[in-house]
Design a protein around this motif. Sequence first.
Motif, PDB file in Angstrom:
ATOM      1  N   PHE A  68       0.858  -1.178   0.000  1.00 50.69           N
ATOM      2  CA  PHE A  68       0.000   0.000   0.000  1.00 50.69           C
ATOM      3  C   PHE A  68       0.897   1.232   0.000  1.00 50.69           C
ATOM      4  N   ALA A  69       0.903   1.960  -1.111  1.00 48.89           N
ATOM      5  CA  ALA A  69       1.760   3.142  -1.237  1.00 48.89           C
ATOM      6  C   ALA A  69       1.035   4.345  -0.641  1.00 48.89           C
ATOM      7  N   ARG A  70       1.281   4.604   0.630  1.00 52.62           N
ATOM      8  CA  ARG A  70       0.616   5.720   1.313  1.00 52.62           C
ATOM      9  C   ARG A  70       1.328   7.030   0.956  1.00 52.62           C
ATOM     10  N   THR A  71       0.757   7.700  -0.026  1.00 55.19           N
ATOM     11  CA  THR A  71       1.403   8.866  -0.627  1.00 55.19           C
ATOM     12  C   THR A  71       1.130  10.142   0.150  1.00 55.19           C
ATOM     13  N   GLY A  72       2.175  10.967   0.275  1.00 55.64           N
ATOM     14  CA  GLY A  72       2.033  12.279   0.880  1.00 55.64           C
ATOM     15  C   GLY A  72       1.774  13.341  -0.182  1.00 55.64           C
ATOM     16  N   LEU A  73       2.133  14.580   0.120  1.00 48.68           N
ATOM     17  CA  LEU A  73       1.939  15.697  -0.814  1.00 48.68           C
ATOM     18  C   LEU A  73       3.101  15.710  -1.807  1.00 48.68           C
ATOM     19  N   VAL A  74       2.792  15.468  -3.067  1.00 50.73           N
ATOM     20  CA  VAL A  74       3.828  15.362  -4.097  1.00 50.73           C
ATOM     21  C   VAL A  74       4.174  16.755  -4.625  1.00 50.73           C
ATOM     22  N   VAL A  75       5.450  17.100  -4.547  1.00 52.73           N
ATOM     23  CA  VAL A  75       5.904  18.410  -5.022  1.00 52.73           C
ATOM     24  C   VAL A  75       6.144  18.325  -6.524  1.00 52.73           C
ATOM     25  N   ALA A  76       5.215  18.868  -7.291  1.00 54.14           N
ATOM     26  CA  ALA A  76       5.288  18.837  -8.747  1.00 54.14           C
ATOM     27  C   ALA A  76       4.513  20.029  -9.280  1.00 54.14           C
ATOM     28  N   ARG A  77       4.964  20.586 -10.378  1.00 58.93           N
ATOM     29  CA  ARG A  77       4.232  21.730 -10.936  1.00 58.93           C
ATOM     30  C   ARG A  77       3.141  21.292 -11.893  1.00 58.93           C
ATOM     31  N   GLU A  78       3.121  19.985 -12.273  1.00 55.64           N
ATOM     32  CA  GLU A  78       2.157  19.519 -13.269  1.00 55.64           C
ATOM     33  C   GLU A  78       0.796  19.187 -12.676  1.00 55.64           C
ATOM     34  N   GLY A  79       0.673  19.075 -11.370  1.00 56.74           N
ATOM     35  CA  GLY A  79      -0.608  18.697 -10.802  1.00 56.74           C
ATOM     36  C   GLY A  79      -0.526  18.524  -9.302  1.00 56.74           C
ATOM     37  N   GLY A  80      -1.609  18.032  -8.712  1.00 58.81           N
ATOM     38  CA  GLY A  80      -1.657  17.862  -7.273  1.00 58.81           C
ATOM     39  C   GLY A  80      -1.727  19.197  -6.555  1.00 58.81           C
ATOM     40  N   ALA A  81      -1.529  19.144  -5.239  1.00 57.15           N
ATOM     41  CA  ALA A  81      -1.625  20.364  -4.441  1.00 57.15           C
ATOM     42  C   ALA A  81      -0.603  21.409  -4.877  1.00 57.15           C
ATOM     43  N   TRP A  82       0.619  20.959  -5.147  1.00 59.60           N
ATOM     44  CA  TRP A  82       1.661  21.914  -5.533  1.00 59.60           C
ATOM     45  C   TRP A  82       1.407  22.506  -6.921  1.00 59.60           C
TER      46      TRP A  82
END
Length: 299
Positions: free
Chosen positions: A161-175
Motif C-alpha cells: 500500500f503506497a501511502r502517498t504524501g503531498l507530491v511536489v510537482a508543478r504539473e498537478g496535485g496540491a503543488w
Amino acid sequence: MPHSRIAVTGSTGLIGAALVRSLLADGHEVVRLVRRPAAAGDEVEWDPKRQFVDVAGLVGCDAVVHLAGAGVGDRRWTEAYKREIRESRVLGTAAIAEAVASLDTPPKVLLSGSAIGYYGDTGDRAVDESAQPGDGFLPSVCVEWEEATAAAQEAGVRTVFARTGLVVAREGGAWGRLFPLFKAGLGGQLGNGRQYWSFIALHDHIAALRHIIDTSTLSGPVNLTGPNPVTNREVTAAMGRVLHRPTLFTAPAPALRIALGGFAADVLGSQRVLPGQLLDSGFPFAFPGIDAAIRAALR
C-alpha cells in the motif's frame, strides 16, 4: 530490474504518467489500463464501477501498479462526491485484486495506491507505518481502500500500500495549484501555518515506486513521504525563497472552510508522517529537503 511487463492504472494522472515515462525510458513494457475499449496494443480495458477487467491483458505481467481514483481535492466534498471518492478506490481496487488473483501465474507484486490520509490529523506527533488509522472520512476511505486488496493477498501476491504524501510537482496535485499563486506573488500561509505537510519530490516518488517493485522484502503499508516533514509556514517561506517572491498573504481557516468545504480539514490538518519502511530498506532520497524538492519541480 530486468526487462519487465508492468500494468498501470491511472496512467494519465500526475504520478501514473511520470511512472510510465520512467519505465519506458528504461526499456520496460508497460500495459495501460483504460476505461474504454482498448485502441492500442499497450492498452487493456477495465471499468472500476462495473468491477470489470479484461484479465487476458494482464497475462505475463510481473507487476501491477494501481493508482486510479477520483481526486480528493478536485471538487467540494458533497455527499455525492464523497461517495465517488470512496467507491472509485474501493471498487476499483477490488476489481484489480480479483483480476490479479484469477491469473494462473499472477504478478510478483501488486502495488496499490493509498494515502497518508490513513493516519488522520497527527498534530506534532511523528508517525510511521506502525501507527493506527485516524478518525474521519479520509482515514475510513484509506482503510477500506487497502482492505479491498484482500483477494490478491489471499492468492499469495506480495501486496504493498503506497501511502502517498503531498507530491511536489508543478504539473498537478496540491503543488500544481500552489506554484502559479506563489509565482504571481499571491502565495502565503494557510491557517495558522503550524500544520505539518509531509511532502515528497515527484522524482523521489517515482523512484520509490520502482524501489518497491524491485524490493521483495517490502510489503504492506509503505509511506511515500520525504524524511523531513515541514510545517505549512516553512513551506511558505521555502516557496518564497526559491521563487524570489513575497509571501505576505494568509488564508484564514474560516475562509478556507467556506471555500473548500470538507476538504479544508485536510488542508488545515497536520500530518507528520515518516517513511520508515523506505528508510529501513535503504532507499536513497535525492531531494530530502523542501527547498531541494521545490527546485527539482521547477526543473
